[in-house]
Design a protein around this motif. Structure first.
Motif, PDB file in Angstrom:
ATOM      1  N   SER A 298      55.260  44.671  93.756  1.00 24.47           N
ATOM      2  CA  SER A 298      56.199  45.379  94.931  1.00 24.47           C
ATOM      3  C   SER A 298      56.713  44.360  95.999  1.00 24.47           C
ATOM      4  O   SER A 298      56.087  43.216  96.093  1.00 24.47           O
ATOM      5  CB  SER A 298      55.024  46.345  95.525  1.00 24.47           C
ATOM      6  OG  SER A 298      55.764  46.881  96.944  1.00 24.47           O
ATOM      7  N   GLU A 300      57.299  44.853  98.605  1.00 21.41           N
ATOM      8  CA  GLU A 300      56.570  44.759  99.857  1.00 21.41           C
ATOM      9  C   GLU A 300      55.104  43.884 100.050  1.00 21.41           C
ATOM     10  O   GLU A 300      54.543  43.812 101.208  1.00 21.41           O
ATOM     11  CB  GLU A 300      56.294  46.143 100.354  1.00 21.41           C
ATOM     12  CG  GLU A 300      57.625  47.072 100.666  1.00 21.41           C
ATOM     13  CD  GLU A 300      57.561  48.445 101.077  1.00 21.41           C
ATOM     14  OE1 GLU A 300      56.274  48.864 100.899  1.00 21.41           O
ATOM     15  OE2 GLU A 300      58.588  48.917 101.500  1.00 21.41           O
ATOM     16  N   ASP A 301      54.784  43.399  98.957  1.00 22.59           N
ATOM     17  CA  ASP A 301      53.614  42.769  98.797  1.00 22.59           C
ATOM     18  C   ASP A 301      53.581  41.449  99.740  1.00 22.59           C
ATOM     19  O   ASP A 301      54.754  40.611  99.571  1.00 22.59           O
ATOM     20  CB  ASP A 301      53.063  42.479  97.274  1.00 22.59           C
ATOM     21  CG  ASP A 301      51.879  41.958  97.069  1.00 22.59           C
ATOM     22  OD1 ASP A 301      51.194  41.384  98.246  1.00 22.59           O
ATOM     23  OD2 ASP A 301      51.179  42.372  96.113  1.00 22.59           O
ATOM     24  N   VAL A 381      50.798  47.954  90.119  1.00 22.22           N
ATOM     25  CA  VAL A 381      51.072  48.467  91.422  1.00 22.22           C
ATOM     26  C   VAL A 381      51.740  49.989  91.388  1.00 22.22           C
ATOM     27  O   VAL A 381      52.165  50.254  90.349  1.00 22.22           O
ATOM     28  CB  VAL A 381      52.052  47.714  92.504  1.00 22.22           C
ATOM     29  CG1 VAL A 381      51.245  46.482  92.965  1.00 22.22           C
ATOM     30  CG2 VAL A 381      53.302  47.763  91.973  1.00 22.22           C
ATOM     31  N   LEU A 383      53.910  52.659  93.219  1.00 21.56           N
ATOM     32  CA  LEU A 383      55.012  52.835  94.234  1.00 21.56           C
ATOM     33  C   LEU A 383      55.370  54.016  94.415  1.00 21.56           C
ATOM     34  O   LEU A 383      55.554  55.058  93.442  1.00 21.56           O
ATOM     35  CB  LEU A 383      56.176  52.035  93.596  1.00 21.56           C
ATOM     36  CG  LEU A 383      55.939  50.561  93.537  1.00 21.56           C
ATOM     37  CD1 LEU A 383      57.275  49.942  93.026  1.00 21.56           C
ATOM     38  CD2 LEU A 383      55.654  49.827  94.665  1.00 21.56           C
ATOM     39  N   PHE A 392      55.317  50.605  98.824  1.00 16.63           N
ATOM     40  CA  PHE A 392      53.858  50.166  98.231  1.00 16.63           C
ATOM     41  C   PHE A 392      53.108  51.485  98.549  1.00 16.63           C
ATOM     42  O   PHE A 392      52.543  51.555  99.589  1.00 16.63           O
ATOM     43  CB  PHE A 392      53.640  48.926  98.721  1.00 16.63           C
ATOM     44  CG  PHE A 392      52.314  48.539  98.196  1.00 16.63           C
ATOM     45  CD1 PHE A 392      52.086  47.864  96.852  1.00 16.63           C
ATOM     46  CD2 PHE A 392      51.161  48.581  99.137  1.00 16.63           C
ATOM     47  CE1 PHE A 392      51.130  47.397  96.511  1.00 16.63           C
ATOM     48  CE2 PHE A 392      49.821  47.886  98.643  1.00 16.63           C
ATOM     49  CZ  PHE A 392      49.756  47.470  97.154  1.00 16.63           C
ATOM     50  N   LYS A 395      47.395  49.057  94.834  1.00 20.13           N
ATOM     51  CA  LYS A 395      47.279  48.125  93.871  1.00 20.13           C
ATOM     52  C   LYS A 395      45.996  48.506  92.977  1.00 20.13           C
ATOM     53  O   LYS A 395      45.069  48.502  93.474  1.00 20.13           O
ATOM     54  CB  LYS A 395      47.266  46.658  94.456  1.00 20.13           C
ATOM     55  CG  LYS A 395      47.400  45.634  93.622  1.00 20.13           C
ATOM     56  CD  LYS A 395      47.734  44.100  94.399  1.00 20.13           C
ATOM     57  CE  LYS A 395      48.481  43.167  93.399  1.00 20.13           C
ATOM     58  NZ  LYS A 395      48.750  41.906  94.251  1.00 20.13           N
TER      59      LYS A 395
END
Length: 398
Positions: A298, A300-301, A381, A383, A392, A395
């Motif tokens: 992601s 956004e991680d 992950v 989403l 996100f 995980k």
């Protein structure tokens, strides 16, 4: 006498030039094969979907791989040589992927190939890589038979991958449906022209049913289909809790759009084949609300390796956010470069041995160790689409 002298001089010059061309050809050959010729490059092939139904995948992989090459070359290259990425278009077709691989190996003299983005197209490359003994690192192929021959059960010696495999991805989404969405029933809608889709269908179904879920029906479509209303009418009548749609973005977008227009509001679930900016363009942002997909990373991680990759990709691509295929293209190239470094020379046989020994290599999509089947052990992950944007959700470690 003047005429005779001119003829002799011409013959001498011709011999000298021929000798020089012969030396240049030999040096060029050493460079192409990754030899130790001073100033040579190490040629890496990329067999990608630049046109056709999965062109968005190939474009992302190409950009990710190019970023990796640029970073490596700016830092001094590999073994004192610059990397040269040679990209061939497989037109999103397995037979074209075969031809592209043959050209990359025989004409371009690459020492390894990355690609393809999909399982079916990668399977078109596997026989060529095996015959020519050139290591292949698939970027996005998730079907188990890419690295393990399904007839003999033997590992394909020269074939590796950067992506996790379908059994893990299918299991992740089945567990997510059961545990997070509290689904008790599902319909599975499969692309029967895709090895990828059929693989995900199998593993999702096994996990979902094995843990008490009920599959109400299984429906099918094929790539390039465009009208899905008849099948969606049957699906709507079963009233499932979720619909599992393991396919590629072009058909997925049309299916989700038509389903929402027909009043089907239940969650759609899918895999990494959804991961393309074109999915939102085809389906529309509103239609994708309440849909979920498994993916390799992601953007956004907040892990350092992810943020540094995302920042570098944005800088190189006009601010565009890298999707999963871009990250996998980046990682596949870094995986190859690491293997060449550990091999000590750009020799295909030694690169193959080094790839098989890859352990705890930190890349953008996670820390990778290749197991005895040449598959990476790493996290996935989940989403969620919100207003057309991937967000996100969670995980999942292997």
């Amino acid at each position: 006498m003047k005429k005779l002298g001119a003829i002799i001089l011409s013959a001498v010059l011709t011999a000298v030039l021929a000798s020089g061309c012969g030396n240049n050809t030999e040096n060029s050959g050493n460079s192409a094969s990754g030899g130790n010729t001073a100033g040579g490059t190490i040629k890496i092939g990329a067999d990608l979907e630049l046109t056709g139904g999965q062109a968005s995948f190939g474009d992302s992989v190409s950009k990710g791989a190019k970023l990796a090459v640029d970073e490596i070359n700016a830092a001094g290259g590999v073994l004192g040589k610059q990397l040269e990425l040679i990209v061939a278009d497989n037109a999103s077709k397995s037979e074209e992927a075969t031809q592209a691989a043959q050209k990359l190996i025989t004409s371009d003299k690459v020492v390894t190939i990355i690609g393809a983005s999909t399982s079916t197209n990668t399977l078109g490359i596997v026989p060529v890589a095996t015959e020519k003994k050139i290591p292949l690192v698939s970027v996005g192929a998730t079907n188990p038979k890419v690295t393990v021959d399904e007839r003999s059960g033997n590992v394909n010696e020269y074939v590796f991958r950067a992506a996790f495999i379908d059994p893990f991805q299918g299991e992740v989404m089945a567990n997510f449906a059961l545990d997070s969405l509290k689904a008790k029933t599902a319909v599975i809608y499969t692309d029967t022209s895709s090895d990828y889709s059929k693989g995900l269908q199998k593993f999702f179904e096994e996990t979902f049913k094995g843990k008490g879920g009920e599959v109400l029906s299984q429906e099918s479509y094929q790539q390039k289909d465009s009208d899905f209303k008849a099948v969606l009418t049957r699906i709507k009548a079963t009233n499932p809790d979720v619909i599992y749609l393991p396919g590629y973005y072009e058909e997925v977008g049309k299916i989700v759009k038509q389903a929402r227009e027909m009043g089907i509001t239940v969650p759609f679930l899918g895999g990494d084949g959804w991961d393309s900016p074109q999915l939102v363009e085809i389906a529309g942002a509103a239609a994708l609300d309440n849909t979920f997909m498994s993916n390799h990373y992601s953007s956004e991680d907040t892990a350092p390796e992810v943020t540094s990759f995302v920042d570098a990709y944005k800088a190189a691509n006009g601010g565009a956010v890298p999707d999963g295929m871009a990250a996998l293209g980046y990682d596949a190239l870094k995986l190859v470069a690491d293997a060449i470094t550990r091999a000590g020379e750009a020799d295909p046989a030694k690169i193959t041995e080094a790839l098989a020994a890859t352990k705890d290599l930190q890349l953008a999509t996670g820390k990778i160790t290749l197991n005895d089947k040449h598959d990476p052990v790493k996290a996935a992950v989940v989403l969620k689409f919100v207003d057309g944007k991937q967000t996100f959700e969670t995980k999942v470690n292997p």
